[in-house]
Motif scaffolding. Sequence first.
Motif, PDB file in Angstrom:
ATOM      1  N   SER A 159       0.851  -1.199   0.000  1.00  0.00           N
ATOM      2  CA  SER A 159       0.000   0.000   0.000  1.00  0.00           C
ATOM      3  C   SER A 159       0.889   1.252   0.000  1.00  0.00           C
ATOM      4  CB  SER A 159      -0.953  -0.003   1.197  1.00  0.00           C
ATOM      5  OG  SER A 159      -0.202   0.162   2.370  1.00  0.00           O
ATOM      6  N   PRO A 160       0.476   2.310  -0.709  1.00  0.00           N
ATOM      7  CA  PRO A 160       1.345   3.483  -0.895  1.00  0.00           C
ATOM      8  C   PRO A 160       1.864   4.052   0.430  1.00  0.00           C
ATOM      9  CG  PRO A 160      -0.649   3.672  -2.226  1.00  0.00           C
ATOM     10  CD  PRO A 160      -0.821   2.453  -1.376  1.00  0.00           C
ATOM     11  N   GLY A 161       1.057   4.030   1.473  1.00  0.00           N
ATOM     12  CA  GLY A 161       1.470   4.595   2.761  1.00  0.00           C
ATOM     13  C   GLY A 161       2.607   3.832   3.414  1.00  0.00           C
ATOM     14  N   ARG A 162       2.882   2.613   2.955  1.00  0.00           N
ATOM     15  CA  ARG A 162       3.934   1.794   3.570  1.00  0.00           C
ATOM     16  C   ARG A 162       5.295   1.948   2.892  1.00  0.00           C
ATOM     17  NH1 ARG A 162       3.108   1.054   8.679  1.00  0.00           N
ATOM     18  NH2 ARG A 162       1.218  -0.073   9.166  1.00  0.00           N
ATOM     19  N   GLY A 163       5.346   2.778   1.842  1.00  0.00           N
ATOM     20  CA  GLY A 163       6.646   3.167   1.265  1.00  0.00           C
ATOM     21  C   GLY A 163       7.424   2.069   0.564  1.00  0.00           C
ATOM     22  N   ALA A 164       6.725   1.096  -0.038  1.00  0.00           N
ATOM     23  CA  ALA A 164       7.438  -0.058  -0.610  1.00  0.00           C
ATOM     24  C   ALA A 164       8.465   0.342  -1.673  1.00  0.00           C
ATOM     25  CB  ALA A 164       6.425  -1.048  -1.195  1.00  0.00           C
ATOM     26  N   VAL A 165       8.091   1.244  -2.579  1.00  0.00           N
ATOM     27  CA  VAL A 165       9.024   1.591  -3.665  1.00  0.00           C
ATOM     28  C   VAL A 165      10.253   2.288  -3.086  1.00  0.00           C
ATOM     29  CG1 VAL A 165       9.327   2.973  -5.755  1.00  0.00           C
ATOM     30  CG2 VAL A 165       7.200   1.695  -5.401  1.00  0.00           C
ATOM     31  N   ARG A 166      10.006   3.146  -2.111  1.00  0.00           N
ATOM     32  CA  ARG A 166      11.140   3.844  -1.481  1.00  0.00           C
ATOM     33  C   ARG A 166      12.029   2.856  -0.708  1.00  0.00           C
ATOM     34  NH1 ARG A 166      10.516   9.577   1.632  1.00  0.00           N
ATOM     35  NH2 ARG A 166      12.741  10.022   1.593  1.00  0.00           N
ATOM     36  N   ILE A 167      11.405   1.880  -0.077  1.00  0.00           N
ATOM     37  CA  ILE A 167      12.202   0.852   0.619  1.00  0.00           C
ATOM     38  C   ILE A 167      13.082   0.130  -0.402  1.00  0.00           C
ATOM     39  CG2 ILE A 167      12.084  -1.386   1.799  1.00  0.00           C
ATOM     40  CD1 ILE A 167       9.438  -0.420   3.102  1.00  0.00           C
ATOM     41  N   LEU A 168      12.457  -0.317  -1.503  1.00  0.00           N
ATOM     42  CA  LEU A 168      13.199  -1.081  -2.514  1.00  0.00           C
ATOM     43  C   LEU A 168      14.338  -0.242  -3.095  1.00  0.00           C
ATOM     44  CD1 LEU A 168      10.074  -2.762  -4.107  1.00  0.00           C
ATOM     45  CD2 LEU A 168      12.036  -4.012  -3.148  1.00  0.00           C
ATOM     46  N   ASP A 169      14.077   1.027  -3.369  1.00  0.00           N
ATOM     47  CA  ASP A 169      15.128   1.890  -3.926  1.00  0.00           C
ATOM     48  C   ASP A 169      16.259   2.091  -2.915  1.00  0.00           C
ATOM     49  OD1 ASP A 169      13.741   2.048  -6.267  1.00  0.00           O
ATOM     50  OD2 ASP A 169      12.904   4.044  -5.890  1.00  0.00           O
ATOM     51  N   SER A 170      15.894   2.219  -1.635  1.00  0.00           N
ATOM     52  CA  SER A 170      16.913   2.447  -0.592  1.00  0.00           C
ATOM     53  C   SER A 170      17.851   1.253  -0.446  1.00  0.00           C
ATOM     54  CB  SER A 170      16.258   2.685   0.768  1.00  0.00           C
ATOM     55  OG  SER A 170      15.364   3.756   0.693  1.00  0.00           O
ATOM     56  N   LEU A 171      17.392   0.080  -0.846  1.00  0.00           N
ATOM     57  CA  LEU A 171      18.207  -1.128  -0.667  1.00  0.00           C
ATOM     58  C   LEU A 171      19.311  -1.252  -1.726  1.00  0.00           C
ATOM     59  CD1 LEU A 171      15.328  -3.620   0.249  1.00  0.00           C
ATOM     60  CD2 LEU A 171      17.069  -2.699   1.807  1.00  0.00           C
ATOM     61  N   ARG A 172      19.252  -0.394  -2.741  1.00  0.00           N
ATOM     62  CA  ARG A 172      20.291  -0.345  -3.791  1.00  0.00           C
ATOM     63  C   ARG A 172      20.571  -1.747  -4.369  1.00  0.00           C
ATOM     64  NH1 ARG A 172      21.952   2.514   0.529  1.00  0.00           N
ATOM     65  NH2 ARG A 172      23.620   1.075   1.087  1.00  0.00           N
ATOM     66  N   ILE A 173      19.508  -2.404  -4.760  1.00  0.00           N
ATOM     67  CA  ILE A 173      19.623  -3.771  -5.304  1.00  0.00           C
ATOM     68  C   ILE A 173      20.154  -3.699  -6.734  1.00  0.00           C
ATOM     69  CG2 ILE A 173      18.258  -5.777  -6.021  1.00  0.00           C
ATOM     70  CD1 ILE A 173      16.271  -4.896  -3.737  1.00  0.00           C
ATOM     71  N   THR A 174      21.071  -4.617  -7.057  1.00  0.00           N
ATOM     72  CA  THR A 174      21.560  -4.648  -8.442  1.00  0.00           C
ATOM     73  C   THR A 174      21.355  -6.054  -9.019  1.00  0.00           C
ATOM     74  OG1 THR A 174      23.788  -5.139  -7.638  1.00  0.00           O
ATOM     75  CG2 THR A 174      23.299  -2.833  -8.125  1.00  0.00           C
ATOM     76  N   GLU A 175      21.341  -6.125 -10.343  1.00  0.00           N
ATOM     77  CA  GLU A 175      21.152  -7.421 -11.022  1.00  0.00           C
ATOM     78  C   GLU A 175      22.238  -8.396 -10.601  1.00  0.00           C
ATOM     79  OE1 GLU A 175      20.514  -7.859 -15.234  1.00  0.00           O
ATOM     80  OE2 GLU A 175      19.239  -6.062 -15.207  1.00  0.00           O
ATOM     81  N   GLY A 176      21.855  -9.637 -10.420  1.00  0.00           N
ATOM     82  CA  GLY A 176      22.816 -10.689 -10.097  1.00  0.00           C
ATOM     83  C   GLY A 176      23.016 -10.889  -8.599  1.00  0.00           C
ATOM     84  N   GLN A 177      22.432 -10.024  -7.786  1.00  0.00           N
ATOM     85  CA  GLN A 177      22.604 -10.189  -6.337  1.00  0.00           C
ATOM     86  C   GLN A 177      21.772 -11.367  -5.804  1.00  0.00           C
ATOM     87  OE1 GLN A 177      21.724  -6.322  -4.564  1.00  0.00           O
ATOM     88  NE2 GLN A 177      23.922  -6.036  -4.207  1.00  0.00           N
ATOM     89  N   THR A 178      22.149 -11.789  -4.589  1.00  0.00           N
ATOM     90  CA  THR A 178      21.359 -12.800  -3.868  1.00  0.00           C
ATOM     91  C   THR A 178      20.789 -12.142  -2.616  1.00  0.00           C
ATOM     92  OG1 THR A 178      22.726 -14.610  -4.673  1.00  0.00           O
ATOM     93  CG2 THR A 178      21.441 -15.037  -2.697  1.00  0.00           C
ATOM     94  N   ILE A 179      19.477 -12.289  -2.450  1.00  0.00           N
ATOM     95  CA  ILE A 179      18.793 -11.653  -1.313  1.00  0.00           C
ATOM     96  C   ILE A 179      18.019 -12.726  -0.542  1.00  0.00           C
ATOM     97  CG2 ILE A 179      17.072  -9.920  -0.637  1.00  0.00           C
ATOM     98  CD1 ILE A 179      17.679  -8.414  -3.190  1.00  0.00           C
ATOM     99  N   ALA A 180      18.104 -12.662   0.778  1.00  0.00           N
ATOM    100  CA  ALA A 180      17.284 -13.554   1.619  1.00  0.00           C
ATOM    101  C   ALA A 180      16.176 -12.719   2.252  1.00  0.00           C
ATOM    102  CB  ALA A 180      18.149 -14.194   2.706  1.00  0.00           C
ATOM    103  N   ASP A 181      14.926 -13.089   1.958  1.00  0.00           N
ATOM    104  CA  ASP A 181      13.772 -12.395   2.540  1.00  0.00           C
ATOM    105  C   ASP A 181      13.304 -13.233   3.731  1.00  0.00           C
ATOM    106  OD1 ASP A 181      11.587 -10.840   3.054  1.00  0.00           O
ATOM    107  OD2 ASP A 181      10.468 -11.385   1.238  1.00  0.00           O
ATOM    108  N   ILE A 182      13.742 -12.804   4.920  1.00  0.00           N
ATOM    109  CA  ILE A 182      13.470 -13.584   6.136  1.00  0.00           C
ATOM    110  C   ILE A 182      12.065 -13.255   6.647  1.00  0.00           C
ATOM    111  CG2 ILE A 182      14.223 -14.012   8.514  1.00  0.00           C
ATOM    112  CD1 ILE A 182      16.331 -14.907   6.520  1.00  0.00           C
ATOM    113  N   GLY A 183      11.255 -14.287   6.855  1.00  0.00           N
ATOM    114  CA  GLY A 183       9.855 -14.068   7.240  1.00  0.00           C
ATOM    115  C   GLY A 183       9.105 -13.492   6.051  1.00  0.00           C
ATOM    116  N   SER A 184       9.167 -14.237   4.954  1.00  0.00           N
ATOM    117  CA  SER A 184       8.694 -13.701   3.656  1.00  0.00           C
ATOM    118  C   SER A 184       7.175 -13.559   3.581  1.00  0.00           C
ATOM    119  CB  SER A 184       9.232 -14.561   2.514  1.00  0.00           C
ATOM    120  OG  SER A 184       9.107 -15.936   2.818  1.00  0.00           O
ATOM    121  N   GLY A 185       6.443 -14.148   4.487  1.00  0.00           N
ATOM    122  CA  GLY A 185       4.982 -13.940   4.568  1.00  0.00           C
ATOM    123  C   GLY A 185       4.281 -14.253   3.256  1.00  0.00           C
ATOM    124  N   GLY A 186       3.575 -13.257   2.703  1.00  0.00           N
ATOM    125  CA  GLY A 186       2.855 -13.444   1.436  1.00  0.00           C
ATOM    126  C   GLY A 186       3.731 -13.225   0.223  1.00  0.00           C
TER     127      GLY A 186
END
Length: 193
Positions: free
Chosen positions: A16-43
């Motif tokens: 939801s827009p109020g939860r800042g998802a796009v800003r969170i994703l941008d802040s993480l500075r993710i690049t192609e080829g990386q490996t990410i662990a989403d702990i407690g991935s929920g839905g």
Amino acid sequence: MLTDFFLKMLNREASSPGRGAVRILDSLRITEGQTIADIGSGGGYFTLEFARRVGVSGRVFAVDSKRKYLDFIRRQSERAGLDNIEFILAESGGVRLPASSVDLIFARNVFHHLPEPARYFGNLRAALKPGGRVAIIDHTPERGLSFVKMFRHFTPVEKIRETMESAGYVLYESFNFLPGQSFLGFGCLDEKH
Ligand SMILES: C[S@@+](CC[C@H](N)C(=O)[O-])C[C@H]1O[C@@H](n2cnc3c(N)ncnc32)[C@H](O)[C@@H]1O
């Protein structure tokens, strides 16, 4: 059915827009080829977004303590045509991830669920590549009565910081754009990191 409904609600909240998802994703500075662990991935809202951002040369570990939740994300990822996600069931003692394999560990609204967070994140250090990072988002205590407060679904920022430092991490960044939530970035103190 009830599980699917609950997980769809979790994803609706996360995106939801109020939860800042796009800003969170941008802040993480993710690049192609990386490996990410989403702990407690929920839905899996963030799992799927990570999978898109790391691309075919990257991979994402969806980690949860509930097998049904991982099955739900698997179905969503198949529907989305994403095949760079691996599904890992967290055991009571912690999570088994390949050693030195992960660029970023991400845990949103999970910290307050962990009975022994220092041990949990201490064990996860071995999974980080040199220079790997951990991003933790959790609810902060609110004033007045709220769902978050009544069910203790929060962790004070200082508690997260102290816990992570005792597990061998060092705080290196903190974002304050999420109302009612903290967003902290940690690195490792180990020599190998
Ligand atoms: C509030 S949900 C957050 C889901 C997701 N991160 C989000 O932001 O939408 C918390 C999740 O943590 C999972 N969880 C609880 N204890 C866990 C553990 N020890 N290891 C991994 N996941 C855990 C729960 O099953 C649930 O999916």
